[in-house]
Scaffold this active site. Sequence first.
Site, PDB file in Angstrom:
ATOM      1  N   TYR A   1      31.873  38.174  39.264  1.00  0.00           N
ATOM      2  CA  TYR A   1      30.972  39.112  39.962  1.00  0.00           C
ATOM      3  C   TYR A   1      31.575  40.508  40.040  1.00  0.00           C
ATOM      4  O   TYR A   1      32.675  40.681  40.579  1.00  0.00           O
ATOM      5  CB  TYR A   1      30.694  38.582  41.373  1.00  0.00           C
ATOM      6  CG  TYR A   1      29.823  39.484  42.228  1.00  0.00           C
ATOM      7  CD1 TYR A   1      28.446  39.455  42.102  1.00  0.00           C
ATOM      8  CD2 TYR A   1      30.396  40.341  43.166  1.00  0.00           C
ATOM      9  CE1 TYR A   1      27.643  40.264  42.888  1.00  0.00           C
ATOM     10  CE2 TYR A   1      29.597  41.154  43.959  1.00  0.00           C
ATOM     11  CZ  TYR A   1      28.228  41.118  43.815  1.00  0.00           C
ATOM     12  OH  TYR A   1      27.437  41.927  44.594  1.00  0.00           O
TER      13      TYR A   1
ATOM     14  N   ASN B   1      39.335  38.660  38.656  1.00  0.00           N
ATOM     15  CA  ASN B   1      38.454  39.253  39.667  1.00  0.00           C
ATOM     16  C   ASN B   1      38.611  38.461  40.967  1.00  0.00           C
ATOM     17  O   ASN B   1      37.644  37.986  41.542  1.00  0.00           O
ATOM     18  CB  ASN B   1      37.003  39.200  39.176  1.00  0.00           C
ATOM     19  CG  ASN B   1      36.038  39.943  40.074  1.00  0.00           C
ATOM     20  OD1 ASN B   1      36.206  41.126  40.331  1.00  0.00           O
ATOM     21  ND2 ASN B   1      35.021  39.252  40.546  1.00  0.00           N
TER      22      ASN B   1
ATOM     23  N   SER C   1      36.481  35.805  41.573  1.00  0.00           N
ATOM     24  CA  SER C   1      36.530  34.683  40.630  1.00  0.00           C
ATOM     25  C   SER C   1      37.505  35.026  39.519  1.00  0.00           C
ATOM     26  O   SER C   1      37.885  36.188  39.338  1.00  0.00           O
ATOM     27  CB  SER C   1      35.142  34.413  40.016  1.00  0.00           C
ATOM     28  OG  SER C   1      34.212  33.994  40.992  1.00  0.00           O
TER      29      SER C   1
ATOM     30  N   SER D   1      35.656  31.752  45.365  1.00  0.00           N
ATOM     31  CA  SER D   1      36.110  32.125  44.034  1.00  0.00           C
ATOM     32  C   SER D   1      35.730  31.061  43.011  1.00  0.00           C
ATOM     33  O   SER D   1      35.976  29.881  43.208  1.00  0.00           O
ATOM     34  CB  SER D   1      37.637  32.312  44.041  1.00  0.00           C
ATOM     35  OG  SER D   1      38.087  32.842  42.818  1.00  0.00           O
ATOM     36  N   GLY D   2      35.109  31.505  41.921  1.00  0.00           N
ATOM     37  CA  GLY D   2      34.829  30.617  40.804  1.00  0.00           C
ATOM     38  C   GLY D   2      35.998  30.634  39.850  1.00  0.00           C
ATOM     39  O   GLY D   2      36.118  31.544  39.023  1.00  0.00           O
TER      40      GLY D   2
END
Length: 387
Positions: free
Chosen positions: A136, A208, A238, A276-277
């Site tokens: 994102y 990120n 993420s 967080s991904g």
Amino acid sequence: MRGRALGLPFAGETGAWNAITDVPGVAVGYATLIEGDGPLVVGAGPVRTGVTAILPRGPEAGIRPVWAGIHALNGNGEMTGSHWIRHAGHFAGPVCLTNTHSVGTVHAAVTKWMIRQYPEFLSDHVWAMPVVAETYDGVLNDINGQHVREDHVFHALTTATSGPLAEGNVGGGTGMIAYEFKGGTGTASQIVRLGGRAYTVGVLVQANYGMRDWLTVLGVPVGRQMRENLMHDREQGSVIVVIATDIPLMPNQLERLAQRGGLGISRSGSPGGNSSGDIFLAFSTANAMTRREMAEAPRQITAIPDDWLDPVYLAAVNAVDEAVINALLAAEDMTCLKARKSPLCKAIDPGRLRDLVSAASGPRARGAGDASGSAGSGSSGTPSPAR
């Protein structure tokens, strides 16, 4: 300036470019969109985003899948094609990284590119399942304007090449934030010797994620002393990690290798946040065969023994850690479009980072391990010089 050029003593021997493109055949291309300034107007910008395209077998005309494994440390994110990778252990075509709200556009564009690129789509009953992952960038980019278009994806794919790579504010990493500094795209590689032969483990990250307090470089908690221009009250990013290698590995071994992406990001301090991904993909370019050969004949596959995997794991962890720091060092300041503690997302100060690491004494100031020693030869090998 990258980490090693700055004097940070990362462990291990790198490939010629210290990049994922050190893995033979792997090509990378970018589309970087930086347009406009001033306040956010949805649909009008400013635009700070893009696409990163990774071609495991370069721009060849023909479908030759790569064996693969996937792991999600924290699943608050997307990587398309992941179900088939988990079940079949392979994928075909590019891997593309972009922002969260452009996954659909990129997926459709990669599908169109594959149909044009691979003649099997015209002669056989073939379907595309592109691998597209996201993080994102809405703090620094007009993400809701969905500015990534089909032609941007085509540009990243058609310009993909081997060789040294740009880092920081490029491709899908253009508008990303890491450890409350400007983040983005980073890469690194390590040489591993197995059974008397040299192989490469290459990594590309889209960083990120992370809080400033967590940031640790070569064991030194530098984030606790770099308190300027803080951005977040809690972790909300993420990270995508792509690990490539020419080591012959089975899908179950590649899944285990992908898991080491989590250890790699933890080296710089992340515990893996709830928002967080953190999604990791590993693939091997070894054991190449056409789609038809995979589908219509018994598969003859070579793989290293599991007992040889330790230096491979160490190489991946080292390279992920170094790639994240390279992303931070290459990034440049960007103004924030949405309210944050600081109106400016600052890049890390390389000189101050070097000084903080240098000032640390004892084992914390040294690299964490060298993966270049031999395996499968009855010897642990000897450390090789770092490039």
